[in-house]
Design a protein around this motif. Structure first.
Motif, mmCIF file in Angstrom:
data_model
loop_
_atom_site.group_PDB
_atom_site.id
_atom_site.type_symbol
_atom_site.label_atom_id
_atom_site.label_comp_id
_atom_site.label_asym_id
_atom_site.label_seq_id
_atom_site.Cartn_x
_atom_site.Cartn_y
_atom_site.Cartn_z
ATOM 1 N N UNK A 137 0.829 -1.206 0.000
ATOM 2 C CA UNK A 137 0.000 0.000 0.000
ATOM 3 C C UNK A 137 0.863 1.255 0.000
ATOM 4 N N UNK A 138 1.974 1.213 0.755
ATOM 5 C CA UNK A 138 2.874 2.369 0.797
ATOM 6 C C UNK A 138 3.563 2.564 -0.552
ATOM 7 N N UNK A 139 3.968 1.460 -1.190
ATOM 8 C CA UNK A 139 4.581 1.551 -2.516
ATOM 9 C C UNK A 139 3.585 2.147 -3.514
ATOM 10 N N UNK A 140 2.354 1.655 -3.468
ATOM 11 C CA UNK A 140 1.299 2.115 -4.363
ATOM 12 C C UNK A 140 1.107 3.630 -4.211
ATOM 13 N N UNK A 141 1.106 4.119 -2.975
ATOM 14 C CA UNK A 141 0.918 5.540 -2.706
ATOM 15 C C UNK A 141 2.105 6.364 -3.202
ATOM 16 N N UNK A 142 3.308 5.834 -2.983
ATOM 17 C CA UNK A 142 4.520 6.573 -3.364
ATOM 18 C C UNK A 142 4.696 6.691 -4.877
ATOM 19 N N UNK A 143 4.038 5.822 -5.635
ATOM 20 C CA UNK A 143 4.179 5.850 -7.093
ATOM 21 C C UNK A 143 3.732 7.200 -7.663
ATOM 22 N N UNK A 144 2.681 7.782 -7.097
ATOM 23 C CA UNK A 144 2.152 9.023 -7.639
ATOM 24 C C UNK A 144 2.868 10.283 -7.186
#
Length: 532
Positions: free
Chosen positions: A383-390
């Motif tokens: 979830x943290x990786x997903x958020x950091x992508x943007x």
């Protein structure tokens, strides 16, 4: 011409002199990484500091609040201070102040002294980022600024990600004093490299002499109004949820002072010949839009950085170190995507990258609404990786777009205000999410408790199963029944808290999605002509 931000007459404003500008970008990123890292670390170690200094947890929160107040006051006037003192000299003064205050914080014998030194630390730390961004904007030409800000963004955004891990490890294995001592070698290294490598351009020296030739004219009224407006706003946002907001006369007073000061500040600075804060920038289409979008980015970045460890440590019994480790993959993803975002900014208009980044963040926040009571470590890490992508596709294009079309003399003021936007947005985001969690947790708990009526067959079956399990573990029958009731109560509390966090993720996702069209207000950059 290859030098960036040329003044009238072709004079370079670059801080690189004859050196490679990328070397300057690395040098100025060191101190910011130290400063942002310290902020994230201090949040993790708050409970340990309170216990060590025999202070209550509510009292210890002033360690964070006073730092934020001092920082929020100095940031907006740092552009003016850099113009008056000299940009390089002011930057080194900020780094030295932050480093010395860090040492004093680590040596503080009691809470009062620690709070005093944190104020000093905030005054030093607040002026660092605006000076650094101004140096980068003047050192790199517009077509390369996005890549420079990508390198700088690694320090600004990755530091809060690794901060909880480092803070948890230092706190668990050594003591809270080391979260401040760790800044000292970085500060000394930064000062040495800045003195050696960073140049104060001749054009800035001449502008400073011209500004001071008739004596130093200080906008004291503007300074007082800025201090009251932003200082009181920070206290209001940081302490409001702990004091039940407007039910507290203390919070109401600070809110009123902030609002009145801001209402007076705007017309005063617009009419003043030499304003301490150039408010006119906020009323331009390009910079004003960049300011608003940066506020949104600050709200998402700071609130989620604080929210995730808090959720894991309260609802999932994670240690400070483990919750920090769950955020590390996001930091790695950010590290990999920053250069890509910098390169993409050279080909894609900032407004389209910002829209893409905000859409990605909105989807990532909505994904977090699938949070379940049995969520695993991998769920939080992904979830943290997903958020950091943007986020790289927000921070870099906004930082680049904010300086488009600005006169070279406005760089220091613009850098100060764009940092004000990030800080205010962060404080608002943290304050709102904390309030929503507290209120919605109570609401969900009331609804869940309504299902524990004595007539409920599910409730009775749960009690019986829990009682049988506890009795099998050796508890007497009477005690087992009482323990079962207590266990159900704890279970309800955890579920209510979890549902409140899900609400926050849902609201944040919707709010972020609604802000996506705002980026369309940004102007498209004019293509560079050959030879420029």
């Amino acid at each position: 011409m290859t030098d960036a931000a040329l003044a009238h007459g072709g004079e370079s404003r670059s801080a690189a002199g004859g050196r490679n500008p990328w070397l300057i970008a690395i040098v100025v990123s060191i101190a910011t990484f130290m400063m942002v890292l310290d902020t994230a670390i201090a949040n993790v170690a708050l409970r340990n500091i309170a216990g060590s200094l025999a202070a209550g947890l509510d009292e210890s929160t002033w360690i964070i609040t006073t730092y934020l107040v001092a920082s929020s006051v100095i940031v907006p006037i740092s552009g003016w201070l850099a113009d008056v003192i000299g940009r390089k000299r002011y930057y080194m003064l900020c780094v030295a102040t932050f480093t010395g205050a860090s040492l004093l914080c680590g040596l503080a014998p009691n809470l009062d002294m620690l709070i005093l030194f944190r104020i000093l630390q905030g005054l030093g730390g607040g002026g660092m980022a605006p000076s650094e961004q101004s140096i980068l904007a003047d050192t790199f030409p517009p077509e390369k600024r996005s890549q420079a800000f990508a390198l700088y963004g690694i320090a600004v955004i990755v530091a809060p990600t690794v901060g909880p891990t480092i803070g948890g490890w230092l706190t668990d294995h050594f003591s809270w004093h080391w979260i401040f001592f760790i800044n000292v070698p970085f500060g000394i290294l930064s000062l040495a490299l800045v003195q050696w490598l960073v140049v104060e351009p001749d054009v800035l020296k001449r502008e400073r002499r011209e500004r001071l030739k008739d004596g130093l004219k200080v906008d004291w009224v503007g300074f007082i109004l800025v201090t009251l407006a932003l200082g009181c706003l920070e206290v209001f946002l940081d302490e409001g949820h702990r004091n039940d907001w407007f039910s507290s006369s203390f919070i109401t007073t600070f809110a009123a002072i902030s609002a009145v000061s801001l209402l007076i500040l705007i017309p005063w600075e617009l009419a003043h010949r030499n304003p301490i804060v150039d408010m006119r920038l906020l009323f331009t289409r390009q910079f004003g839009t960049s300011f608003l979008v940066m506020m949104a980015v600050g709200a998402v970045l700071f609130s989620t950085t604080q929210l995730m460890p808090q959720l894991q440590q309260t609802a999932f019994d994670y240690t400070a170190t483990l919750s920090g480790l769950s955020m590390m993959p996001g930091g790695i993803a950010m590290l990999m995507l920053m250069p890509i975002s910098g390169i993409a900014s050279g080909f894609v208009q900032p407004k389209y990258l910002i829209m893409m980044g905000m859409s990605a963040v909105a989807v990532a926040l909505w994904h977090m609404t699938s949070l379940a009571p049995d969520a695993t470590f991998s769920f939080f890490a992904f979830a943290r990786v997903f958020l950091m992508v943007g986020l790289p596709f927000l921070f870099i294009p906004i930082s680049t777009a904010a300086y488009l079309g600005l006169p070279p003399r406005k760089t220091n003021q613009a850098s100060a205000l764009i940092n004000v936007a990030r800080n205010i947005g962060g404080s608002i985001g943290v304050s709102l999410t904390t309030t929503v969690i507290a209120q919605n947790a109570q609401l969900h708990q009331s609804n869940l408790v309504a299902n524990t009526a004595q007539s409920s067959s599910i409730y009775q079956q749960t009690l019986r199963q829990a009682g049988e399990y506890l009795a099998a573990q050796g508890s007497p029958a009477v005690e087992a029944k009482a323990q079962a009731v207590g266990w159900v109560g704890q279970l309800i509390g955890r579920q209510a808290t979890l549902l409140a966090y899900v609400d926050v993720f849902r609201y944040s996702a919707v709010a972020t999605a609604l802000l996506v069209p705002l980026a369309l207000l940004l102007r498209s950059p004019k293509p560079s002509r050959p030879g420029k």
